[in-house]
Design an enzyme around this catalytic site. Sequence first.
Site, PDB file in Angstrom:
ATOM      1  N   GLN A  16       1.069  -1.382   0.050  1.00 38.56           N
ATOM      2  CA  GLN A  16       0.153  -0.201   0.032  1.00 38.56           C
ATOM      3  C   GLN A  16       0.965   1.384   0.347  1.00 38.56           C
ATOM      4  OE1 GLN A  16      -1.855  -1.062   3.916  1.00 38.56           O
ATOM      5  NE2 GLN A  16      -1.069   1.405   4.435  1.00 38.56           N
TER       6      GLN A  16
ATOM      7  N   CYS B 114      -4.872  -0.030   3.574  1.00 37.51           N
ATOM      8  CA  CYS B 114      -4.950  -1.153   4.207  1.00 37.51           C
ATOM      9  C   CYS B 114      -6.731  -1.638   3.800  1.00 37.51           C
ATOM     10  CB  CYS B 114      -4.707  -1.099   5.530  1.00 37.51           C
ATOM     11  SG  CYS B 114      -5.802  -0.091   6.592  1.00 37.51           S
TER      12      CYS B 114
ATOM     13  N   HIS C 167      -6.051  -0.822  11.021  1.00 34.37           N
ATOM     14  CA  HIS C 167      -5.328  -1.531  10.521  1.00 34.37           C
ATOM     15  C   HIS C 167      -6.202  -3.063   9.982  1.00 34.37           C
ATOM     16  CE1 HIS C 167      -2.470  -1.729   7.144  1.00 34.37           C
ATOM     17  NE2 HIS C 167      -1.431  -3.717   8.269  1.00 34.37           N
TER      18      HIS C 167
END
Length: 335
Positions: free
Chosen positions: A142, A148, A287
């Site tokens: 990424q 993410c 995340h």
Amino acid sequence: MNKKFIILSIIMLMPLCLTQDISVEQLLAHNKWSSQNQRVYLNDDEKLYRQTVFFDNLQKIKEHNSNPNKTYSVRLNQFSDMTREEFVEKILMKQDLIDNYMKGNGQYNNANNESQMNSQNHTLAASIDWRKKGAVTSVKNQGGCGSCWAFSAAGLMESFNFIQNKTLIDLSEQQLVDCVIPANGYPSRGCDGGWPANCLDYASKVGITTFDKYPYYSHQYNCTVNVKDTNNGFKLKKWIVIPNTSNDLKSALNFSPVSVRIDASSWGNYDSGIFNGCNQSQISLNHAVLAIGYDEKDNWIVKNSWGPAWGENGYMRLAPNNTCGILSSNVQITA
């Protein structure tokens, strides 16, 4: 590497060596790491600061790996000139976005979301790894964008598409970053962070095109998807929220991979082994990754989006139960 360049680098860094008790071995480690990661800094002050951070991280890595009680190892990687605070700020989702979610402003509110599914009354496999079934695409990176959530959702759709249609194709994370936005009715905010569930709702209505038609650029741009292109991609019909228990996640993983949200604040230098380094008393779901199975000891196997050079070829094994909050916010496609 050119020997003269190494000697020159050491000479230039000798003042730092003398003032901070840095060894030649550490200087060589920094020189090698800097070359491998192609680091370029704005000025000498930033370079000196980043070197200091690097040496501090190098010492922490050495101390960690020398502890026989640790169940995982750590190593230098692309994040090794960042402090933990900088890593959280630059790589993970923004805290204000997470706070709004926790207040209820980012909760699932999607027409195609089914009710939560309870544990299935069927025998669970002793272990499962969807890589072995050919259902997982290659590990992506990424970059410096906090996208993410788009990678987790795209990975989920890629795997389900393979399970359903027996074709493994890379789908467009960039489309999700550009198009799953407030202007289209979603609270996700591009490189600041977002929610995989928003991606699933969007893809159930519009579809998602392939990576080659809408490649990833590690920045957010205007939404330019051609709806005709999504005909060659994937369009899901239904998805569910997985209840917050180990048995429910294991049951779901027997059906397909699962998009999970976790706290990755302490993941930066992970190398290999069973990770259990999160502060379980202070979890922030900052995340998103793709859970692709579990092993015979119930360790979770997750696919990350920081490139194949991170962790175990881009993957991590997490300790059982709710390590790093892995059971807290999970979604899965069912049709």
